[in-house]
Design a protein around this motif. Structure first.
Motif, PDB file in Angstrom:
ATOM      1  N   ASN A  39       0.835  -1.213   0.000  1.00  0.00           N
ATOM      2  CA  ASN A  39       0.000   0.000   0.000  1.00  0.00           C
ATOM      3  C   ASN A  39       0.864   1.255   0.000  1.00  0.00           C
ATOM      4  N   HIS A  40       1.955   1.200   0.747  1.00  0.00           N
ATOM      5  CA  HIS A  40       2.868   2.350   0.803  1.00  0.00           C
ATOM      6  C   HIS A  40       3.475   2.613  -0.574  1.00  0.00           C
ATOM      7  N   LEU A  41       3.914   1.556  -1.251  1.00  0.00           N
ATOM      8  CA  LEU A  41       4.523   1.702  -2.572  1.00  0.00           C
ATOM      9  C   LEU A  41       3.530   2.262  -3.581  1.00  0.00           C
ATOM     10  N   LYS A  42       2.305   1.744  -3.565  1.00  0.00           N
ATOM     11  CA  LYS A  42       1.321   2.135  -4.568  1.00  0.00           C
ATOM     12  C   LYS A  42       0.718   3.516  -4.303  1.00  0.00           C
ATOM     13  N   SER A  43       0.882   4.020  -3.097  1.00  0.00           N
ATOM     14  CA  SER A  43       0.341   5.351  -2.773  1.00  0.00           C
ATOM     15  C   SER A  43       1.376   6.458  -2.957  1.00  0.00           C
ATOM     16  N   ASP A  44       2.619   6.080  -3.253  1.00  0.00           N
ATOM     17  CA  ASP A  44       3.700   7.047  -3.440  1.00  0.00           C
ATOM     18  C   ASP A  44       3.953   7.221  -4.935  1.00  0.00           C
ATOM     19  N   VAL A  45       3.900   8.444  -5.417  1.00  0.00           N
ATOM     20  CA  VAL A  45       4.035   8.721  -6.848  1.00  0.00           C
ATOM     21  C   VAL A  45       5.383   8.260  -7.398  1.00  0.00           C
ATOM     22  N   THR A  46       6.407   8.194  -6.549  1.00  0.00           N
ATOM     23  CA  THR A  46       7.736   7.802  -7.020  1.00  0.00           C
ATOM     24  C   THR A  46       7.903   6.284  -7.123  1.00  0.00           C
ATOM     25  N   THR A  47       7.018   5.511  -6.509  1.00  0.00           N
ATOM     26  CA  THR A  47       7.172   4.043  -6.508  1.00  0.00           C
ATOM     27  C   THR A  47       5.933   3.296  -7.002  1.00  0.00           C
ATOM     28  N   LYS A  48       4.859   4.012  -7.323  1.00  0.00           N
ATOM     29  CA  LYS A  48       3.591   3.350  -7.638  1.00  0.00           C
ATOM     30  C   LYS A  48       3.647   2.482  -8.882  1.00  0.00           C
ATOM     31  N   ASP A  49       4.576   2.769  -9.802  1.00  0.00           N
ATOM     32  CA  ASP A  49       4.649   2.018 -11.054  1.00  0.00           C
ATOM     33  C   ASP A  49       5.644   0.859 -11.008  1.00  0.00           C
ATOM     34  N   ILE A  50       6.299   0.640  -9.874  1.00  0.00           N
ATOM     35  CA  ILE A  50       7.229  -0.485  -9.753  1.00  0.00           C
ATOM     36  C   ILE A  50       6.425  -1.785  -9.667  1.00  0.00           C
ATOM     37  N   PRO A  51       6.678  -2.763 -10.535  1.00  0.00           N
ATOM     38  CA  PRO A  51       5.965  -4.041 -10.450  1.00  0.00           C
ATOM     39  C   PRO A  51       6.287  -4.755  -9.141  1.00  0.00           C
ATOM     40  N   VAL A  52       5.259  -5.374  -8.547  1.00  0.00           N
ATOM     41  CA  VAL A  52       5.428  -6.081  -7.278  1.00  0.00           C
ATOM     42  C   VAL A  52       4.853  -7.491  -7.393  1.00  0.00           C
ATOM     43  N   ILE A  53       5.635  -8.476  -6.980  1.00  0.00           N
ATOM     44  CA  ILE A  53       5.150  -9.851  -6.881  1.00  0.00           C
ATOM     45  C   ILE A  53       5.154 -10.243  -5.414  1.00  0.00           C
ATOM     46  N   ILE A  54       4.007 -10.635  -4.906  1.00  0.00           N
ATOM     47  CA  ILE A  54       3.928 -11.120  -3.531  1.00  0.00           C
ATOM     48  C   ILE A  54       4.348 -12.585  -3.518  1.00  0.00           C
ATOM     49  N   LEU A  55       5.227 -12.925  -2.583  1.00  0.00           N
ATOM     50  CA  LEU A  55       5.776 -14.269  -2.464  1.00  0.00           C
ATOM     51  C   LEU A  55       5.603 -14.690  -1.010  1.00  0.00           C
ATOM     52  N   THR A  56       4.595 -15.520  -0.720  1.00  0.00           N
ATOM     53  CA  THR A  56       4.220 -15.756   0.666  1.00  0.00           C
ATOM     54  C   THR A  56       3.590 -17.123   0.887  1.00  0.00           C
ATOM     55  N   ALA A  57       3.551 -17.532   2.150  1.00  0.00           N
ATOM     56  CA  ALA A  57       2.896 -18.785   2.525  1.00  0.00           C
ATOM     57  C   ALA A  57       1.394 -18.593   2.711  1.00  0.00           C
ATOM     58  N   LYS A  58       0.923 -17.354   2.716  1.00  0.00           N
ATOM     59  CA  LYS A  58      -0.511 -17.080   2.880  1.00  0.00           C
ATOM     60  C   LYS A  58      -1.204 -17.384   1.550  1.00  0.00           C
ATOM     61  N   ASN A  59      -1.953 -18.498   1.528  1.00  0.00           N
ATOM     62  CA  ASN A  59      -2.464 -18.986   0.241  1.00  0.00           C
ATOM     63  C   ASN A  59      -3.979 -19.007   0.113  1.00  0.00           C
ATOM     64  N   SER A  60      -4.686 -18.307   0.989  1.00  0.00           N
ATOM     65  CA  SER A  60      -6.138 -18.285   0.861  1.00  0.00           C
ATOM     66  C   SER A  60      -6.558 -17.369  -0.280  1.00  0.00           C
ATOM     67  N   GLU A  61      -7.742 -17.621  -0.846  1.00  0.00           N
ATOM     68  CA  GLU A  61      -8.245 -16.778  -1.930  1.00  0.00           C
ATOM     69  C   GLU A  61      -8.401 -15.338  -1.464  1.00  0.00           C
ATOM     70  N   LEU A  62      -8.822 -15.152  -0.218  1.00  0.00           N
ATOM     71  CA  LEU A  62      -9.002 -13.803   0.320  1.00  0.00           C
ATOM     72  C   LEU A  62      -7.685 -13.034   0.339  1.00  0.00           C
ATOM     73  N   ASP A  63      -6.596 -13.712   0.727  1.00  0.00           N
ATOM     74  CA  ASP A  63      -5.284 -13.062   0.753  1.00  0.00           C
ATOM     75  C   ASP A  63      -4.844 -12.692  -0.661  1.00  0.00           C
ATOM     76  N   LYS A  64      -5.083 -13.604  -1.629  1.00  0.00           N
ATOM     77  CA  LYS A  64      -4.702 -13.337  -3.016  1.00  0.00           C
ATOM     78  C   LYS A  64      -5.464 -12.128  -3.555  1.00  0.00           C
ATOM     79  N   VAL A  65      -6.766 -12.110  -3.324  1.00  0.00           N
ATOM     80  CA  VAL A  65      -7.577 -10.983  -3.799  1.00  0.00           C
ATOM     81  C   VAL A  65      -7.127  -9.687  -3.138  1.00  0.00           C
ATOM     82  N   ARG A  66      -6.831  -9.758  -1.851  1.00  0.00           N
ATOM     83  CA  ARG A  66      -6.379  -8.555  -1.133  1.00  0.00           C
ATOM     84  C   ARG A  66      -5.086  -8.009  -1.746  1.00  0.00           C
TER      85      ARG A  66
END
Length: 227
Positions: free
Chosen positions: A65-92
């Motif tokens: 959220n911090h990255l996407k709300s900052d004009v200097t970093t909002k366009d940097i691609p982000v891949i989440i890599l985590t053990a949290k595998n529920s559909e709700l977490d993915k959608v979030r």
């Protein structure tokens, strides 16, 4: 070589990712804490960020959220890599602006492949910036300001709703399938699940209609959607 930042508190996984990225031809800097990551990204902008969610000092979703709300970093691609595998977490994560969501354990070859795919899409998106403002039937979308207006009134959208509308407006009158939207807007195959698309189309329609823009997105039964 593209520089990739990896935020991961597990020493073993962080070392594995670093070795995999270097073998794949990338430069990499890794960080066990959000604080160290913030300090480095203020000095140099990476081509992509790999982001764990469960970190000791700051939740990965908060970093996103911090990255996407900052004009200097909002366009940097982000891949989440985590053990949290529920559909709700993915959608979030995707709703907050992540370009992909990979669950642990993961294969090194798959990780490299998906990183390259996100970087290719990011490069194509930069080419599309030649038309930063699009107007169709009184509805105007300004990419630089991330603002949507209809007949002078602003319509507030979430990150993914904005990306959906942008894709539709850049492909006016083209019928787009749910799977295509998953690929182009969410950036990966969501295990065949299209309810996420339908849910976002529904909320996008509601917000457009509330703003006075009715009937903008049409359902093409059995195929998908178009404007």
């Amino acid at each position: 070589m593209a520089m990739i930042y990896c935020v991961e508190d597990d020493d073993g996984i962080r070392e594995l990712i670093s070795c995999a990225l270097k073998s794949g031809g990338f430069d990499v800097k890794s960080f066990p804490l959000a604080k160290e990551f913030y300090e480095e990204i203020s000095k140099r902008t990476p081509a992509l960020v790999l982001l764990d969610v469960m970190l000791p000092d700051e939740d990965g979703f908060m970093i996103l959220n911090h990255l996407k709300s900052d004009v200097t970093t909002k366009d940097i691609p982000v891949i989440i890599l985590t053990a949290k595998n529920s559909e709700l977490d993915k959608v979030r994560g995707l709703e907050a602006g992540a370009d992909d969501y990979i669950t642990k354990p993961f294969g090194v070859m798959e990780l490299l492949s998906r990183i390259k795919a996100v970087l290719r899409r990011s490069s194509k998106d930069e080419d599309m910036e030649k038309t930063p403002v699009i107007t169709i039937n009184g509805l105007t979308l300004d990419e630089a300001k991330r603002q949507v207006m209809y007949n002078g009134n602003e319509i507030a959208l979430t990150y993914k709703e904005f990306e959906l509308l942008k894709y539709f407006m850049k492909h006016e009158s083209v019928v787009v399938s749910r799977n295509k939207l998953m690929e182009k807007v969410w950036g990966f195959d969501f295990e065949g699940e299209t309810r996420t698309v339908d849910m976002h189309i529904k909320t996008l329609r509601q917000k457009l209609e509330k703003g006075g823009c009715e009937g903008f997105i049409k359902t093409v039964r059995g195929i998908g959607y178009k404007i």
